[in-house]
Design a protein around this motif. Structure first.
Motif, mmCIF file in Angstrom:
data_model
loop_
_atom_site.group_PDB
_atom_site.id
_atom_site.type_symbol
_atom_site.label_atom_id
_atom_site.label_comp_id
_atom_site.label_asym_id
_atom_site.label_seq_id
_atom_site.Cartn_x
_atom_site.Cartn_y
_atom_site.Cartn_z
ATOM 1 N N LEU A 1 -26.213 58.369 8.006
ATOM 2 C CA LEU A 1 -26.128 59.816 8.261
ATOM 3 C C LEU A 1 -27.077 60.212 9.396
ATOM 4 O O LEU A 1 -26.705 60.990 10.286
ATOM 5 C CB LEU A 1 -26.468 60.607 6.994
ATOM 6 C CG LEU A 1 -26.488 62.132 7.155
ATOM 7 C CD1 LEU A 1 -25.188 62.657 7.760
ATOM 8 C CD2 LEU A 1 -26.765 62.808 5.811
ATOM 9 N N ALA A 2 -28.288 59.641 9.393
ATOM 10 C CA ALA A 2 -29.250 59.979 10.459
ATOM 11 C C ALA A 2 -28.666 59.584 11.814
ATOM 12 O O ALA A 2 -28.705 60.365 12.775
ATOM 13 C CB ALA A 2 -30.569 59.252 10.207
ATOM 14 N N ALA A 3 -28.059 58.404 11.879
ATOM 15 C CA ALA A 3 -27.489 57.937 13.152
ATOM 16 C C ALA A 3 -26.332 58.849 13.588
ATOM 17 O O ALA A 3 -26.258 59.281 14.747
ATOM 18 C CB ALA A 3 -26.997 56.498 12.993
ATOM 19 N N GLU A 4 -25.469 59.206 12.638
ATOM 20 C CA GLU A 4 -24.317 60.059 12.957
ATOM 21 C C GLU A 4 -24.775 61.442 13.435
ATOM 22 O O GLU A 4 -24.141 62.067 14.293
ATOM 23 C CB GLU A 4 -23.446 60.247 11.703
ATOM 24 C CG GLU A 4 -22.765 58.983 11.201
ATOM 25 C CD GLU A 4 -21.519 58.617 12.018
ATOM 26 O OE1 GLU A 4 -20.997 59.491 12.756
ATOM 27 O OE2 GLU A 4 -21.084 57.451 11.938
ATOM 28 N N ALA A 5 -25.918 61.901 12.867
ATOM 29 C CA ALA A 5 -26.394 63.243 13.217
ATOM 30 C C ALA A 5 -27.348 63.223 14.407
ATOM 31 O O ALA A 5 -27.754 64.279 14.902
ATOM 32 C CB ALA A 5 -27.089 63.869 12.007
ATOM 33 N N GLY A 6 -27.708 61.990 14.846
ATOM 34 C CA GLY A 6 -28.664 61.892 15.955
ATOM 35 C C GLY A 6 -30.050 62.350 15.557
ATOM 36 O O GLY A 6 -30.782 62.974 16.333
ATOM 37 N N ILE B 1 -26.329 67.901 11.197
ATOM 38 C CA ILE B 1 -25.988 67.220 9.936
ATOM 39 C C ILE B 1 -24.594 67.662 9.466
ATOM 40 O O ILE B 1 -23.768 66.838 9.047
ATOM 41 C CB ILE B 1 -27.057 67.513 8.865
ATOM 42 C CG1 ILE B 1 -28.396 66.879 9.259
ATOM 43 C CG2 ILE B 1 -26.596 67.016 7.497
ATOM 44 C CD1 ILE B 1 -29.555 67.223 8.344
ATOM 45 N N ALA B 2 -24.330 68.965 9.558
ATOM 46 C CA ALA B 2 -23.014 69.480 9.131
ATOM 47 C C ALA B 2 -21.903 68.822 9.953
ATOM 48 O O ALA B 2 -20.875 68.392 9.413
ATOM 49 C CB ALA B 2 -22.985 70.994 9.299
ATOM 50 N N GLN B 3 -22.119 68.719 11.261
ATOM 51 C CA GLN B 3 -21.129 68.063 12.140
ATOM 52 C C GLN B 3 -20.915 66.610 11.713
ATOM 53 O O GLN B 3 -19.776 66.137 11.628
ATOM 54 C CB GLN B 3 -21.635 68.067 13.587
ATOM 55 C CG GLN B 3 -21.620 69.418 14.277
ATOM 56 C CD GLN B 3 -20.216 69.798 14.730
ATOM 57 O OE1 GLN B 3 -19.508 70.485 14.000
ATOM 58 N NE2 GLN B 3 -19.765 69.346 15.889
ATOM 59 N N ALA B 4 -22.008 65.918 11.435
ATOM 60 C CA ALA B 4 -21.912 64.495 11.072
ATOM 61 C C ALA B 4 -21.118 64.320 9.775
ATOM 62 O O ALA B 4 -20.322 63.387 9.640
ATOM 63 C CB ALA B 4 -23.314 63.906 10.928
ATOM 64 N N LEU B 5 -21.312 65.259 8.831
ATOM 65 C CA LEU B 5 -20.623 65.166 7.530
ATOM 66 C C LEU B 5 -19.257 65.835 7.576
ATOM 67 O O LEU B 5 -18.500 65.805 6.608
ATOM 68 C CB LEU B 5 -21.488 65.812 6.438
ATOM 69 C CG LEU B 5 -22.773 65.071 6.072
ATOM 70 C CD1 LEU B 5 -23.676 65.962 5.227
ATOM 71 C CD2 LEU B 5 -22.459 63.766 5.328
ATOM 72 N N ASP B 6 -18.976 66.492 8.731
ATOM 73 C CA ASP B 6 -17.693 67.205 8.900
ATOM 74 C C ASP B 6 -17.492 68.293 7.843
ATOM 75 O O ASP B 6 -16.430 68.416 7.219
ATOM 76 C CB ASP B 6 -16.516 66.214 8.861
ATOM 77 C CG ASP B 6 -15.239 66.852 9.408
ATOM 78 O OD1 ASP B 6 -15.367 67.819 10.208
ATOM 79 O OD2 ASP B 6 -14.139 66.424 9.024
#
Lengths: 75, 75
Positions: free
Chosen positions: A31-36, A60-65
């Motif tokens: 999740l950290a990687a996806e959210a940068g 974070i919201a973008q990463a989790l869609d």
């Protein structure tokens, strides 16, 4: 200046993050990687120890869609 | 590290704050006082220039008697 207790939003966000991350089978690293974001920062958010900003909440919201509002809602 | 544009959440929050404040006929001074925040800080939030934290987001939501999620939702 009104004294306001630690925001209950932190606990709601922490719970929803753990729930949404588990649903996706993601580690904190993923999740950290996806959210940068930094993993230790994310870990602190999940322990309600981080007073996160809305720019990072959005990442974070973008990463989790999901919507940012979803992250602040106890379902 | 993924480059993420300035969070669109700032503009949503700014819009909803102005809307909810106008509905109550409140000045920025009144909302800032109710939320225990500095007026210039609140003014910056309403101009999308402030990367507000969730603790302060909670204070504003409490003052307006709405959920924090409501503040981040464009109706």
């Amino acid at each position: 200046m009104k004294r306001v207790p630690l925001s209950p939003l932190r606990a709601i966000l922490a719970r929803q993050l753990r729930l949404l991350r588990a649903e996706r089978g993601w580690s904190q690293e993923r999740l950290a990687a996806e959210a940068g974001l930094n993993r230790t920062y994310l870990s602190a958010v999940e322990r309600s120890e981080q007073n996160i900003s809305i720019d990072n909440l959005y990442r974070i919201a973008q990463a989790l869609d999901v919507s940012a509002a979803r992250l602040l809602t106890d379902l």
